[in-house]
Design an enzyme around this catalytic site. Structure first.
Site, mmCIF file in Angstrom:
data_model
loop_
_atom_site.group_PDB
_atom_site.id
_atom_site.type_symbol
_atom_site.label_atom_id
_atom_site.label_comp_id
_atom_site.label_asym_id
_atom_site.label_seq_id
_atom_site.Cartn_x
_atom_site.Cartn_y
_atom_site.Cartn_z
ATOM 1 N N SER A 115 0.872 -1.185 0.000
ATOM 2 C CA SER A 115 0.000 0.000 0.000
ATOM 3 C C SER A 115 0.899 1.221 0.000
ATOM 4 O O SER A 115 2.085 1.125 0.359
ATOM 5 C CB SER A 115 -0.849 -0.009 1.278
ATOM 6 O OG SER A 115 -1.507 1.224 1.461
ATOM 7 N N TYR B 198 -1.826 -1.419 10.380
ATOM 8 C CA TYR B 198 -1.938 -1.506 8.920
ATOM 9 C C TYR B 198 -0.642 -1.010 8.263
ATOM 10 O O TYR B 198 -0.044 -1.712 7.439
ATOM 11 C CB TYR B 198 -3.144 -0.688 8.435
ATOM 12 C CG TYR B 198 -3.409 -0.853 6.954
ATOM 13 C CD1 TYR B 198 -4.047 -1.994 6.465
ATOM 14 C CD2 TYR B 198 -2.999 0.107 6.035
ATOM 15 C CE1 TYR B 198 -4.280 -2.157 5.107
ATOM 16 C CE2 TYR B 198 -3.230 -0.047 4.682
ATOM 17 C CZ TYR B 198 -3.874 -1.185 4.215
ATOM 18 O OH TYR B 198 -4.091 -1.346 2.870
ATOM 19 N N LYS C 39 2.271 -3.086 6.123
ATOM 20 C CA LYS C 39 2.565 -2.774 4.722
ATOM 21 C C LYS C 39 4.031 -2.367 4.523
ATOM 22 O O LYS C 39 4.630 -2.674 3.499
ATOM 23 C CB LYS C 39 1.605 -1.693 4.213
ATOM 24 C CG LYS C 39 0.126 -2.123 4.212
ATOM 25 C CD LYS C 39 -0.104 -3.400 3.387
ATOM 26 C CE LYS C 39 -1.572 -3.752 3.263
ATOM 27 N NZ LYS C 39 -1.793 -4.972 2.457
HETATM 28 N N1 LIG Z 1 -8.708 -0.460 -1.237
HETATM 29 C C1 LIG Z 1 -7.677 0.325 -1.028
HETATM 30 O O1 LIG Z 1 -7.801 1.565 -0.998
HETATM 31 C C2 LIG Z 1 -6.311 -0.277 -0.819
HETATM 32 C C3 LIG Z 1 -5.205 0.577 -0.825
HETATM 33 C C4 LIG Z 1 -3.948 0.038 -0.628
HETATM 34 C C5 LIG Z 1 -3.785 -1.325 -0.446
HETATM 35 N N2 LIG Z 1 -4.884 -2.131 -0.437
HETATM 36 C C6 LIG Z 1 -4.674 -3.561 -0.220
HETATM 37 O O2 LIG Z 1 -5.280 -4.303 -1.256
HETATM 38 C C7 LIG Z 1 -5.507 -5.638 -0.808
HETATM 39 C C8 LIG Z 1 -6.896 -6.088 -1.219
HETATM 40 O O3 LIG Z 1 -7.849 -5.350 -0.479
HETATM 41 P P1 LIG Z 1 -9.145 -4.681 -1.148
HETATM 42 O O4 LIG Z 1 -8.948 -3.212 -1.037
HETATM 43 O O5 LIG Z 1 -9.417 -5.291 -2.449
HETATM 44 O O6 LIG Z 1 -10.248 -5.047 -0.040
HETATM 45 P P2 LIG Z 1 -11.462 -6.093 -0.087
HETATM 46 O O7 LIG Z 1 -11.976 -6.144 1.308
HETATM 47 O O8 LIG Z 1 -12.406 -5.722 -1.160
HETATM 48 O O9 LIG Z 1 -10.740 -7.454 -0.463
HETATM 49 C C9 LIG Z 1 -9.913 -8.135 0.470
HETATM 50 C C10 LIG Z 1 -10.155 -9.630 0.356
HETATM 51 O O10 LIG Z 1 -9.313 -10.309 1.298
HETATM 52 C C11 LIG Z 1 -10.091 -11.354 1.888
HETATM 53 N N3 LIG Z 1 -9.535 -11.745 3.192
HETATM 54 C C12 LIG Z 1 -9.563 -11.069 4.368
HETATM 55 N N4 LIG Z 1 -9.009 -11.802 5.339
HETATM 56 C C13 LIG Z 1 -8.576 -12.962 4.773
HETATM 57 C C14 LIG Z 1 -7.909 -14.116 5.263
HETATM 58 N N5 LIG Z 1 -7.571 -14.230 6.556
HETATM 59 N N6 LIG Z 1 -7.631 -15.114 4.402
HETATM 60 C C15 LIG Z 1 -7.987 -15.032 3.094
HETATM 61 N N7 LIG Z 1 -8.645 -13.972 2.577
HETATM 62 C C16 LIG Z 1 -8.929 -12.938 3.404
HETATM 63 C C17 LIG Z 1 -11.487 -10.748 2.011
HETATM 64 O O11 LIG Z 1 -12.492 -11.730 2.195
HETATM 65 C C18 LIG Z 1 -11.610 -10.002 0.698
HETATM 66 O O12 LIG Z 1 -12.154 -10.798 -0.316
HETATM 67 C C19 LIG Z 1 -5.268 -5.611 0.700
HETATM 68 O O13 LIG Z 1 -4.000 -6.173 0.988
HETATM 69 C C20 LIG Z 1 -5.286 -4.143 1.035
HETATM 70 O O14 LIG Z 1 -4.551 -3.839 2.190
HETATM 71 C C21 LIG Z 1 -6.139 -1.649 -0.627
#
Ligand SMILES: NC(=O)c1ccc[n+]([C@@H]2O[C@H](COP(=O)([O-])OP(=O)(O)OC[C@H]3O[C@@H](n4cnc5c(N)ncnc54)[C@H](O)[C@@H]3O)[C@@H](O)[C@H]2O)c1
Length: 284
Positions: free
Chosen positions: A142, A155, A159
């Protein structure tokens, strides 16, 4: 990895948001795709949404448990044979005011966001090395792993660690022809703001900060930015290009503000080193 068609991708957190978009992009590129996720209903819907023209399966998996990832990996080998591309993407957001973050929240976020990546690497690396057909590992970090914006937060800590292990891994795997990419998105329109939906019982209930407190207001503000964030499909397109070109960093957001935050951090670090050098130098 230039040639993706016919190869196999394994994506954790593949039922939603960025993971689902990655799965879609890989399927469209002609890959076989295993989506692994902890959320059964969303996983089933995700597989259905992709499976029309492509070979896509889903497997339940909790990335905090190494045995669970190993079982999911076996399901992928049984379904598709060798796996070439692994996206350690599952992640959760959590935290609140400095004094309010419970140890259980620290453990939950670090277990999913950091240990989940470690478990993914430990599970798949021997396999990819062993089949010798080349491969690529994508770790989702992130911008919170690059700047100091959120400060004291599990968090951001998780990261930063993912960025670090990805950089180290890239150096170690380059001679083996295995690529590494660390994905550092800014705000993306996903369900990360409802991450508590998947918090395992053993970590206890999620703590919600008082909406009127500084932490509560910051959380609401960040969630709003998330909802007006980038389309996950745009993120996936950038990741696909980075895999093909073997690029280490993917920055989805590159505005002046994001850049300035990085410059401030790096400038402060270099200034401290210069000061230390000046102190140590007999002339200086
Ligand atoms: N959305 C943002 O703004 C953003 C920004 C930077 C980084 N990220 C990162 O992107 C990645 C994906 O997140 P997203 O934004 O798509 O969110 P999201 O909640 O839409 O998707 C995350 C997925 O991870 C799954 N998950 C959670 N705990 C789990 C576990 N213990 N085992 C297996 N699966 C699990 C959830 O069920 C979900 O399907 C994450 O690592 C998040 O930190 C997101």
């Amino acid at each position: 990895m230039h040639q993706l068609a016919g190869k196999t991708a394994f994506v954790t957190g593949g039922a939603s948001g960025i993971g689902l978009a990655l799965g879609r992009a890989f399927a469209e590129a002609g890959m076989k795709v295993m989506l692994a996720d902890i959320e059964a209903g969303a996983l089933e819907a995700a597989v259905k949404s992709l499976a029309n023209d492509a070979e896509v399966r889903g497997v339940l998996c909790d990335v905090t448990e190494p045995e669970s990832l190993e079982r999911a990996a076996k399901a992928a080998f049984d379904a598709f044979g060798n796996v070439h591309l692994v996206c350690n993407n599952a992640g959760v957001g959590g935290g609140s005011g400095i004094d309010e973050i419970s140890l259980q929240t620290w453990r939950w976020v670090l277990d999913v966001n950091l240990m989940g990546v470690v478990h993914g690497i430990r599970t798949f690396l021997p396999h990819i090395r062993g089949h010798g057909e080349g491969g690529h590992i994508v770790n989702t970090a992130s911008m919170a792993g690059m700047n100091s914006g959120l400060g004291f937060s599990p968090y951001a800590a998780s990261k930063f660690a993912v960025v670090n292990i990805s950089e180290g891994l890239a150096k170690q795997l380059a001679p083996l022809g295995i690529g590494v990419t660390v994905l550092c998105p800014g705000f993306v329109r996903t369900r990360i703001w409802q991450a508590g939906r998947n918090r395992q019982e053993r970590y206890g209930p999620a703590h919600r900060p008082d909406p009127e407190s500084a932490a509560g207001k910051l959380t609401a503000q960040l969630a709003e930015l998330g909802q007006s964030g980038l389309d996950p499909a745009d993120v996936a397109a950038q990741v696909l290009a980075a895999i093909r070109d073997n690029e280490l960093y993917v920055f989805t957001h590159h505005s002046r503000e994001w850049r300035a935050e990085l410059e401030d951090r790096f400038d402060a670090i270099l200034a401290a080193m210069d000061k230390a050098a000046a102190r140590a130098s007999p002339t200086g």
